[in-house]
Motif scaffolding. Structure first.
Motif, PDB file in Angstrom:
ATOM      1  N   MET A 195      22.470  43.773   7.190  1.00 32.46           N
ATOM      2  CA  MET A 195      21.395  44.438   7.909  1.00 32.46           C
ATOM      3  C   MET A 195      20.217  43.520   8.239  1.00 32.46           C
ATOM      4  O   MET A 195      19.466  43.787   9.163  1.00 32.46           O
ATOM      5  CB  MET A 195      20.890  45.643   7.099  1.00 32.46           C
ATOM      6  CG  MET A 195      21.978  46.649   6.744  1.00 32.46           C
ATOM      7  SD  MET A 195      22.928  47.208   8.182  1.00 32.46           S
ATOM      8  CE  MET A 195      21.681  48.152   9.055  1.00 32.46           C
ATOM      9  N   ASP A 196      20.044  42.450   7.476  1.00 32.24           N
ATOM     10  CA  ASP A 196      18.910  41.556   7.712  1.00 32.24           C
ATOM     11  C   ASP A 196      19.306  40.129   7.320  1.00 32.24           C
ATOM     12  O   ASP A 196      19.354  39.790   6.134  1.00 32.24           O
ATOM     13  CB  ASP A 196      17.703  42.021   6.895  1.00 32.24           C
ATOM     14  CG  ASP A 196      16.460  41.175   7.144  1.00 32.24           C
ATOM     15  OD1 ASP A 196      16.508  40.267   7.996  1.00 32.24           O
ATOM     16  OD2 ASP A 196      15.436  41.407   6.473  1.00 32.24           O
ATOM     17  N   LYS A 197      19.585  39.293   8.311  1.00 31.58           N
ATOM     18  CA  LYS A 197      20.015  37.919   8.047  1.00 31.58           C
ATOM     19  C   LYS A 197      18.925  37.101   7.361  1.00 31.58           C
ATOM     20  O   LYS A 197      19.216  36.225   6.536  1.00 31.58           O
ATOM     21  CB  LYS A 197      20.450  37.243   9.346  1.00 31.58           C
ATOM     22  CG  LYS A 197      21.718  37.817   9.956  1.00 31.58           C
ATOM     23  CD  LYS A 197      22.106  37.059  11.207  1.00 31.58           C
ATOM     24  CE  LYS A 197      23.399  37.630  11.804  1.00 31.58           C
ATOM     25  NZ  LYS A 197      23.802  36.900  13.023  1.00 31.58           N
ATOM     26  N   LYS A 201      19.155  34.211   4.219  1.00 34.96           N
ATOM     27  CA  LYS A 201      19.185  32.848   4.754  1.00 34.96           C
ATOM     28  C   LYS A 201      18.758  31.817   3.713  1.00 34.96           C
ATOM     29  O   LYS A 201      17.671  31.894   3.153  1.00 34.96           O
ATOM     30  CB  LYS A 201      18.282  32.744   5.981  1.00 34.96           C
ATOM     31  CG  LYS A 201      18.419  31.405   6.710  1.00 34.96           C
ATOM     32  CD  LYS A 201      17.604  31.386   7.986  1.00 34.96           C
ATOM     33  CE  LYS A 201      17.784  30.057   8.712  1.00 34.96           C
ATOM     34  NZ  LYS A 201      16.989  30.013   9.973  1.00 34.96           N
ATOM     35  N   GLY A 202      19.656  30.874   3.444  1.00 34.43           N
ATOM     36  CA  GLY A 202      19.381  29.808   2.493  1.00 34.43           C
ATOM     37  C   GLY A 202      19.421  30.215   1.038  1.00 34.43           C
ATOM     38  O   GLY A 202      19.156  29.395   0.150  1.00 34.43           O
ATOM     39  N   GLU A 220      35.729  39.112   2.188  1.00 31.80           N
ATOM     40  CA  GLU A 220      35.135  39.599   3.429  1.00 31.80           C
ATOM     41  C   GLU A 220      33.624  39.742   3.303  1.00 31.80           C
ATOM     42  O   GLU A 220      32.874  39.372   4.213  1.00 31.80           O
ATOM     43  CB  GLU A 220      35.771  40.933   3.829  1.00 31.80           C
ATOM     44  CG  GLU A 220      35.291  41.482   5.158  1.00 31.80           C
ATOM     45  CD  GLU A 220      35.655  40.615   6.351  1.00 31.80           C
ATOM     46  OE1 GLU A 220      35.041  40.817   7.429  1.00 31.80           O
ATOM     47  OE2 GLU A 220      36.529  39.739   6.231  1.00 31.80           O
ATOM     48  N   CYS A 221      33.159  40.278   2.184  1.00 29.55           N
ATOM     49  CA  CYS A 221      31.713  40.393   1.952  1.00 29.55           C
ATOM     50  C   CYS A 221      31.050  39.016   1.983  1.00 29.55           C
ATOM     51  O   CYS A 221      29.997  38.832   2.608  1.00 29.55           O
ATOM     52  CB  CYS A 221      31.436  41.054   0.605  1.00 29.55           C
ATOM     53  SG  CYS A 221      31.739  42.826   0.540  1.00 29.55           S
ATOM     54  N   ALA A 222      31.669  38.045   1.311  1.00 32.77           N
ATOM     55  CA  ALA A 222      31.108  36.696   1.244  1.00 32.77           C
ATOM     56  C   ALA A 222      31.066  36.041   2.616  1.00 32.77           C
ATOM     57  O   ALA A 222      30.104  35.338   2.960  1.00 32.77           O
ATOM     58  CB  ALA A 222      31.924  35.841   0.274  1.00 32.77           C
ATOM     59  N   ARG A 223      32.098  36.262   3.422  1.00 32.80           N
ATOM     60  CA  ARG A 223      32.119  35.684   4.772  1.00 32.80           C
ATOM     61  C   ARG A 223      30.989  36.249   5.626  1.00 32.80           C
ATOM     62  O   ARG A 223      30.343  35.525   6.390  1.00 32.80           O
ATOM     63  CB  ARG A 223      33.475  35.932   5.423  1.00 32.80           C
ATOM     64  CG  ARG A 223      34.593  35.109   4.818  1.00 32.80           C
ATOM     65  CD  ARG A 223      35.878  35.179   5.636  1.00 32.80           C
ATOM     66  NE  ARG A 223      36.911  34.358   5.020  1.00 32.80           N
ATOM     67  CZ  ARG A 223      37.879  34.818   4.243  1.00 32.80           C
ATOM     68  NH1 ARG A 223      37.973  36.122   4.011  1.00 32.80           N
ATOM     69  NH2 ARG A 223      38.767  34.001   3.711  1.00 32.80           N
ATOM     70  N   VAL A 224      30.737  37.545   5.494  1.00 35.07           N
ATOM     71  CA  VAL A 224      29.640  38.173   6.232  1.00 35.07           C
ATOM     72  C   VAL A 224      28.300  37.592   5.781  1.00 35.07           C
ATOM     73  O   VAL A 224      27.420  37.298   6.603  1.00 35.07           O
ATOM     74  CB  VAL A 224      29.659  39.704   6.038  1.00 35.07           C
ATOM     75  CG1 VAL A 224      28.397  40.348   6.603  1.00 35.07           C
ATOM     76  CG2 VAL A 224      30.889  40.304   6.701  1.00 35.07           C
ATOM     77  N   LEU A 225      28.140  37.411   4.474  1.00 30.51           N
ATOM     78  CA  LEU A 225      26.899  36.867   3.936  1.00 30.51           C
ATOM     79  C   LEU A 225      26.684  35.420   4.367  1.00 30.51           C
ATOM     80  O   LEU A 225      25.567  35.029   4.737  1.00 30.51           O
ATOM     81  CB  LEU A 225      26.909  36.959   2.402  1.00 30.51           C
ATOM     82  CG  LEU A 225      26.816  38.364   1.815  1.00 30.51           C
ATOM     83  CD1 LEU A 225      27.111  38.347   0.320  1.00 30.51           C
ATOM     84  CD2 LEU A 225      25.446  38.969   2.079  1.00 30.51           C
ATOM     85  N   ALA A 230      23.654  32.823   4.141  1.00 31.19           N
ATOM     86  CA  ALA A 230      23.629  32.586   2.687  1.00 31.19           C
ATOM     87  C   ALA A 230      24.161  31.188   2.379  1.00 31.19           C
ATOM     88  O   ALA A 230      25.160  30.751   2.959  1.00 31.19           O
ATOM     89  CB  ALA A 230      24.459  33.635   1.964  1.00 31.19           C
ATOM     90  N   ALA A 231      23.495  30.492   1.475  1.00 32.69           N
ATOM     91  CA  ALA A 231      23.883  29.118   1.150  1.00 32.69           C
ATOM     92  C   ALA A 231      25.062  29.059   0.196  1.00 32.69           C
ATOM     93  O   ALA A 231      25.840  28.087   0.214  1.00 32.69           O
ATOM     94  CB  ALA A 231      22.683  28.383   0.546  1.00 32.69           C
ATOM     95  N   TRP A 232      25.214  30.097  -0.626  1.00 34.84           N
ATOM     96  CA  TRP A 232      26.240  30.080  -1.694  1.00 34.84           C
ATOM     97  C   TRP A 232      26.457  31.517  -2.125  1.00 34.84           C
ATOM     98  O   TRP A 232      25.518  32.295  -2.215  1.00 34.84           O
ATOM     99  CB  TRP A 232      25.716  29.223  -2.840  1.00 34.84           C
ATOM    100  CG  TRP A 232      26.553  29.112  -4.067  1.00 34.84           C
ATOM    101  CD1 TRP A 232      27.570  28.234  -4.296  1.00 34.84           C
ATOM    102  CD2 TRP A 232      26.399  29.859  -5.294  1.00 34.84           C
ATOM    103  NE1 TRP A 232      28.054  28.391  -5.570  1.00 34.84           N
ATOM    104  CE2 TRP A 232      27.367  29.381  -6.202  1.00 34.84           C
ATOM    105  CE3 TRP A 232      25.550  30.895  -5.694  1.00 34.84           C
ATOM    106  CZ2 TRP A 232      27.496  29.909  -7.484  1.00 34.84           C
ATOM    107  CZ3 TRP A 232      25.674  31.412  -6.965  1.00 34.84           C
ATOM    108  CH2 TRP A 232      26.635  30.914  -7.850  1.00 34.84           C
TER     109      TRP A 232
END
Length: 248
Positions: A195-197, A201-202, A220-225, A230-232
């Motif tokens: 909902m909010d990149k 971020k980072g 799938e959740c991790a790929r979206v994040l 998301a850095a990790w």
């Protein structure tokens, strides 16, 4: 409001609170009453098998001394690493079933205690805790999302920010229990939305759930994040499956 009506509301409220958060500390397997100093919620008769020998990537218990399971050797994971303190065998099945489908919300602090220990042991530097989301329809039927309860408890125990609305499940996928990893991956693809990149971020994100089975949902959740910046992304669950891998 007269005194009789007030008394009815008071008794009803106490009953509801007792059902959701029992005053007595109970064994998480057999519900025998325990002493107040019980941290992990197990009586002397019950035991859970600890996950001490696992795939270095997905964290599933290995019946051999192999370093990685076949799934992690043959394909790239969406997450960076996953861990689970308990093996999904024996009494762990009844715990998860009660937690998911039996309205046993009172189990959350005890299950999270095992997970918090894993978090300390792994020494992960985490910025944000996110629960694996349920679709609105599924959550209404169940009355709650068990992963949100875990995320909230873990956030409280370890002092890490958590957000239960940031990652949402926009597709009501069918039950995945009897599907292979490949089938699950196909069904779950495109089911989640960030909902909010800017919020990830980072950041180093910890994704939490009750059970890690094949890892398709976590992938799938991790790929979206990660697509959102998301850095990790690490995955932490209470229990995970066990797999046999030959040493080659």
């Amino acid at each position: 409001m007269n005194k009789c009506v007030k008394k009815v509301f008071s008794v009803t409220g106490d009953l509801v609170r007792h059902i959701i958060y029992p005053d007595q500390i109970k064994c998480i397997v057999c519900e025998t009453e325990l002493g107040e100093d019980s941290v992990y919620g197990l009586c002397d008769r019950c035991e859970l098998k600890r996950n001490s020998q696992y795939c270095e990537t997905c964290g599933r218990y290995l019946y051999s001394l192999a370093t990685y399971c076949n799934d992690c050797k043959s394909s790239e994971r969406g997450f960076d690493v996953a861990r689970a303190p308990i093996i999904m065998e024996g009494q762990a099945h009844s715990i998860i079933h009660n937690f998911k489908y039996g309205n046993s919300r009172w189990l959350a602090p005890y299950l999270t205690e095992y997970m918090a220990d894993s978090l300390v042991r792994e020494m992960w530097d985490v910025d944000l805790v996110l629960p694996v989301p349920l679709h609105q329809k599924r959550e209404r039927q169940r009355g709650y999302n068990q992963s949100v309860l875990i995320a909230k408890e873990l956030s409280k125990k370890r002092g890490i920010e958590y957000d239960w609305q940031l990652l949402v499940r926009k597709v009501d996928t069918p039950y995945l229990a009897r599907m292979s990893r490949q089938e699950r991956a196909e069904v779950i693809k495109g089911a989640f939305e960030l909902m909010d990149k800017k919020a990830v971020k980072g950041k180093r994100v910890l994704l939490v759930d009750d059970v890690f089975t094949t890892g398709a949902t976590a992938d799938e959740c991790a790929r979206v994040l990660k697509k959102g910046g998301a850095a990790w992304v690490a995955v932490l669950t209470f229990a995970s499956g066990a797999i046999k891998v030959p040493i080659v």
